[in-house]
Design an enzyme around this catalytic site. Structure first.
Site: not given
Length: 284
Positions: A173, A176, A179
């Site tokens: 994502d 995120c 991430c």
């Protein structure tokens, strides 16, 4: 993957019944986290059991194949309970009359021969030299086959530099934090011989347009790079695989991002530093 909003509509409406059934099954099976999650701890728990599962190849009985009778019975029982889900297969396991079930857009689970009970979680086989989590091997096989079937053109791929020693799939994502941390080490990851294949996993409805914009960009990698540093990526709408990736993630039991899988279907965790990731996927 966001939970659907259930409005006060009659169940005679097929669409509302489908929305309700998906909500019910998502709640009954593995809950999908709405927030950015570092699930490395989840993937590395019970290490001795999971490692044993990787060395055991008899968790399923491939020669027996899918049992259509169990599929039909489970489908009918779910429908009787007001749950409309499509069951893909029910494969026999080492346990008598216990089957491994694959369904569209849902995490896999166990059921009995009558299709009357849904069983989620670990089933540990004992009696050999080491305990074996038969569900771990089954989950990995399901993930391996599903990820292998994803067309490369539907992913955002960062190839390894030099020899490719390992390939990983990462549900990601753009918003995120973990991430972004993983992406910030992409050069190091690629330099260690690891190819990264991104699949879309927006954690909320608000993130869907951004992920779709990345996949609709002429240069997806450049768009991904910009999104990972917080830039507002925009692109004309197009046919894209974001919804398909979300359904696939649900089927594989993804609960947060990043969710990293190897080519063999093993989930190695959430965020791991590049050096630890290389060790986890055998790229050293």
């Amino acid at each position: 993957m966001p939970f659907p909003t259930i409005k006060n509509t009659t169940l005679r409406n097929p669409l509302s019944r489908t929305v309700l059934s998906r909500f019910m099954m998502s709640a009954l099976l593995v809950g999908i986290a709405a927030g950015c999650s570092n699930n490395a701890a989840d993937a590395t728990s019970n290490t001795s059991v999971v490692n044993a599962a990787q060395t055991k190849s008899t968790a399923t009985k491939p020669s027996a194949g899918n049992d259509a009778t169990v599929v039909k019975a489970l489908q009918a029982n779910l429908k009787s309970s007001g749950i409309e889900e499509t069951i893909v297969s029910a494969v026999p396991t080492d346990m008598d009359d216990i089957y491994w079930v694959t369904a569209e857009g849902l995490p896999s689970f166990f059921t009995d021969k009558a299709g009357k009970h849904i069983i989620q979680g670990q089933i540990i086989a004992v009696g050999d030299a080491a305990p074996v989590d038969i569900s771990a091997a089954l989950v990995a096989t399901t993930a391996q086959e599903a990820l292998k079937a994803v067309d490369k053109k539907d992913m955002v791929i960062y190839p390894a530099k030099g020899e490719t020693k390992a390939v990983i799939y990462a549900f990601t994502d753009a918003d995120c934090g973990y991430c972004r941390k993983l992406h910030s080490e992409m050069d190091d990851i690629n330099a260690r011989g690891i190819e990264v294949r991104y699949l879309a996993w927006p954690r909320s409805q608000e993130s869907v347009p951004k992920m779709e914009a990345i996949w609709c960009s002429q240069d997806r990698k450049a768009a991904m790079d910009q999104a990972k540093i917080g830039a507002n990526v925009q692109s004309p709408s197009c046919a894209n695989p974001v919804q398909e990736h979300m359904a696939l993630g649900s089927r594989l039991g993804v609960r947060g991002t990043p969710a990293v899988f190897t080519e063999t279907g093993q989930q190695v965790g959430g965020y791991l530093p590049a050096a630890e990731l290389a060790q986890a996927v055998g790229a050293n």
